[in-house]
Design a protein around this motif. Structure first.
Motif, PDB file in Angstrom:
ATOM      1  N   LYS A   1       0.890  -1.254   0.090  1.00 28.44           N
ATOM      2  CA  LYS A   1      -0.006   0.079  -0.042  1.00 28.44           C
ATOM      3  C   LYS A   1       0.824   1.312  -0.031  1.00 28.44           C
ATOM      4  O   LYS A   1       1.800   1.257   0.638  1.00 28.44           O
ATOM      5  CB  LYS A   1      -1.041  -0.085   1.275  1.00 28.44           C
ATOM      6  N   ILE A   2       0.278   2.313  -0.865  1.00 32.97           N
ATOM      7  CA  ILE A   2       0.913   3.503  -0.818  1.00 32.97           C
ATOM      8  C   ILE A   2      -0.023   4.535  -0.041  1.00 32.97           C
ATOM      9  O   ILE A   2      -1.171   4.458  -0.595  1.00 32.97           O
ATOM     10  CB  ILE A   2       1.448   4.007  -2.042  1.00 32.97           C
ATOM     11  N   ARG A   3       0.457   5.282   0.922  1.00 33.33           N
ATOM     12  CA  ARG A   3      -0.660   6.254   1.373  1.00 33.33           C
ATOM     13  C   ARG A   3       0.056   7.348   1.942  1.00 33.33           C
ATOM     14  O   ARG A   3       1.240   7.575   2.177  1.00 33.33           O
ATOM     15  CB  ARG A   3      -1.452   5.696   2.488  1.00 33.33           C
ATOM     16  N   PHE A   4      -0.620   8.332   1.884  1.00 30.85           N
ATOM     17  CA  PHE A   4      -0.268   9.872   2.403  1.00 30.85           C
ATOM     18  C   PHE A   4      -1.142  10.212   3.614  1.00 30.85           C
ATOM     19  O   PHE A   4      -2.175   9.795   3.748  1.00 30.85           O
ATOM     20  CB  PHE A   4      -0.718  10.974   1.485  1.00 30.85           C
ATOM     21  N   GLU A   5      -0.255  10.789   4.553  1.00 24.29           N
ATOM     22  CA  GLU A   5      -0.945  11.247   5.972  1.00 24.29           C
ATOM     23  C   GLU A   5      -0.605  12.771   5.895  1.00 24.29           C
ATOM     24  O   GLU A   5       0.454  13.182   5.509  1.00 24.29           O
ATOM     25  CB  GLU A   5      -0.332  10.553   6.831  1.00 24.29           C
ATOM     26  N   LYS A   6      -1.494  13.273   6.470  1.00 31.83           N
ATOM     27  CA  LYS A   6      -1.186  14.692   6.705  1.00 31.83           C
ATOM     28  C   LYS A   6      -1.507  15.305   8.417  1.00 31.83           C
ATOM     29  O   LYS A   6      -2.477  15.490   8.746  1.00 31.83           O
ATOM     30  CB  LYS A   6      -2.373  15.645   5.857  1.00 31.83           C
TER      31      LYS A   6
ATOM     32  N   ILE B   1       3.945   7.342   3.187  1.00 36.00           N
ATOM     33  CA  ILE B   1       4.246   5.712   3.648  1.00 36.00           C
ATOM     34  C   ILE B   1       3.990   4.937   2.521  1.00 36.00           C
ATOM     35  O   ILE B   1       3.027   4.686   2.021  1.00 36.00           O
ATOM     36  CB  ILE B   1       3.241   5.669   4.940  1.00 36.00           C
ATOM     37  N   VAL B   2       5.259   3.858   2.644  1.00 33.46           N
ATOM     38  CA  VAL B   2       5.056   2.967   1.749  1.00 33.46           C
ATOM     39  C   VAL B   2       5.093   1.511   2.436  1.00 33.46           C
ATOM     40  O   VAL B   2       6.128   1.292   3.196  1.00 33.46           O
ATOM     41  CB  VAL B   2       6.541   2.807   0.770  1.00 33.46           C
ATOM     42  N   ASP B   3       4.124   0.757   2.359  1.00 33.96           N
ATOM     43  CA  ASP B   3       4.273  -0.481   3.155  1.00 33.96           C
ATOM     44  C   ASP B   3       4.401  -1.656   2.216  1.00 33.96           C
ATOM     45  O   ASP B   3       3.859  -1.429   0.930  1.00 33.96           O
ATOM     46  CB  ASP B   3       2.601  -0.766   3.713  1.00 33.96           C
ATOM     47  N   TYR B   4       5.362  -2.672   2.456  1.00 30.56           N
ATOM     48  CA  TYR B   4       5.706  -3.494   1.715  1.00 30.56           C
ATOM     49  C   TYR B   4       4.671  -4.897   2.015  1.00 30.56           C
ATOM     50  O   TYR B   4       4.421  -5.033   2.946  1.00 30.56           O
ATOM     51  CB  TYR B   4       7.082  -3.986   1.803  1.00 30.56           C
ATOM     52  N   LYS B   5       4.775  -5.906   0.850  1.00 34.91           N
ATOM     53  CA  LYS B   5       4.184  -7.166   1.151  1.00 34.91           C
ATOM     54  C   LYS B   5       4.904  -7.907   2.107  1.00 34.91           C
ATOM     55  O   LYS B   5       4.393  -8.832   2.898  1.00 34.91           O
ATOM     56  CB  LYS B   5       3.862  -7.551  -0.224  1.00 34.91           C
ATOM     57  N   ASN B   6       6.030  -7.855   1.905  1.00 35.42           N
ATOM     58  CA  ASN B   6       6.871  -8.898   2.842  1.00 35.42           C
ATOM     59  C   ASN B   6       7.232  -7.937   4.200  1.00 35.42           C
ATOM     60  O   ASN B   6       7.703  -6.819   4.426  1.00 35.42           O
ATOM     61  CB  ASN B   6       8.367  -8.766   2.176  1.00 35.42           C
ATOM     62  N   THR B   7       6.399  -8.733   5.284  1.00 37.99           N
ATOM     63  CA  THR B   7       6.314  -8.125   6.331  1.00 37.99           C
ATOM     64  C   THR B   7       7.574  -8.130   7.210  1.00 37.99           C
ATOM     65  O   THR B   7       7.615  -7.382   8.275  1.00 37.99           O
ATOM     66  CB  THR B   7       5.190  -8.875   7.514  1.00 37.99           C
ATOM     67  N   GLN B   8       8.558  -8.597   6.578  1.00 34.99           N
ATOM     68  CA  GLN B   8      10.019  -8.561   7.228  1.00 34.99           C
ATOM     69  C   GLN B   8      10.524  -7.159   6.951  1.00 34.99           C
ATOM     70  O   GLN B   8      11.463  -6.764   7.802  1.00 34.99           O
ATOM     71  CB  GLN B   8      10.919  -9.505   6.821  1.00 34.99           C
ATOM     72  N   LYS B   9      10.245  -6.306   6.189  1.00 31.40           N
ATOM     73  CA  LYS B   9      10.792  -5.431   5.696  1.00 31.40           C
ATOM     74  C   LYS B   9       9.902  -3.998   6.386  1.00 31.40           C
ATOM     75  O   LYS B   9       8.532  -4.106   5.893  1.00 31.40           O
ATOM     76  CB  LYS B   9      10.612  -5.223   4.114  1.00 31.40           C
ATOM     77  N   PRO B  10      10.208  -3.293   7.070  1.00 28.56           N
ATOM     78  CA  PRO B  10       9.566  -2.185   7.685  1.00 28.56           C
ATOM     79  C   PRO B  10       9.050  -1.166   6.684  1.00 28.56           C
ATOM     80  O   PRO B  10       9.607  -1.210   5.555  1.00 28.56           O
ATOM     81  CB  PRO B  10      10.486  -1.530   8.616  1.00 28.56           C
ATOM     82  N   ALA B  11       7.800  -0.707   7.117  1.00 32.43           N
ATOM     83  CA  ALA B  11       7.367   0.569   6.192  1.00 32.43           C
ATOM     84  C   ALA B  11       8.359   1.576   5.950  1.00 32.43           C
ATOM     85  O   ALA B  11       9.369   1.916   6.893  1.00 32.43           O
ATOM     86  CB  ALA B  11       5.994   0.858   6.704  1.00 32.43           C
ATOM     87  N   GLU B  12       8.472   2.405   4.812  1.00 30.99           N
ATOM     88  CA  GLU B  12       9.293   3.456   4.719  1.00 30.99           C
ATOM     89  C   GLU B  12       8.441   4.762   4.831  1.00 30.99           C
ATOM     90  O   GLU B  12       7.136   4.792   4.240  1.00 30.99           O
ATOM     91  CB  GLU B  12      10.009   3.345   3.343  1.00 30.99           C
TER      92      GLU B  12
END
Length: 136
Positions: A83-88, A96-107
């Motif tokens: 998922k790619i999402r924006f927060e304000k 925020i970039v969430d990865y499918k591989n849960t071992q990789k933290p969100a950036e």
């Protein structure tokens, strides 16, 4: 830096270059490096981020010359992204970039207001927020 410079860079490196799909952002340090940031040992890393149909392209900015580093970029296939999402949070936006591989933290990428002062960047940011969605 204007959008045409970024699009020319993408074309020169054989990457998809569509107007309206690029923004500037600063990568926030990971949780394990937050203490280094607090002590001033690590700074946010500025990037130019391009959203194409098949991948996310991260291009680091040279802070001394305020230009793209020639030949240096990272391609992240959208197939690896959950998922790619924006927060304000307040006045500034965060990507925020969430990865499918849960071992990789969100950036997390911070989008300061000074970047959105340029008309092309502001327009692109609004377009991408509409495309990917925003959370408060």
């Amino acid at each position: 830096m204007n959008e045409k410079t970024i699009l020319d860079y993408l074309k020169r490196h054989g990457l998809e270059a569509i107007p309206g799909q690029t923004i500037f952002a600063e990568k926030l340090p990971t949780k394990k490096n937050w203490f280094k940031k607090l002590l001033g040992m690590e700074k946010n890393k500025p990037y130019c981020i391009n959203f194409s149909k098949h991948e996310l392209v991260l291009m680091p900015l040279d802070t001394k010359t305020d230009s793209l580093k020639e030949g240096v970029y990272n391609q992240i296939p959208l197939s690896e992204i959950e998922k790619i999402r924006f927060e304000k949070p307040a006045a500034d936006n965060e990507l925020i970039v969430d990865y499918k591989n849960t071992q990789k933290p969100a950036e997390h990428y911070f989008i300061p207001q000074e970047y959105t002062a340029t008309p092309w960047h502001s327009k692109n940011l609004m377009h991408l927020i509409e495309q990917f969605g925003s959370e408060k």
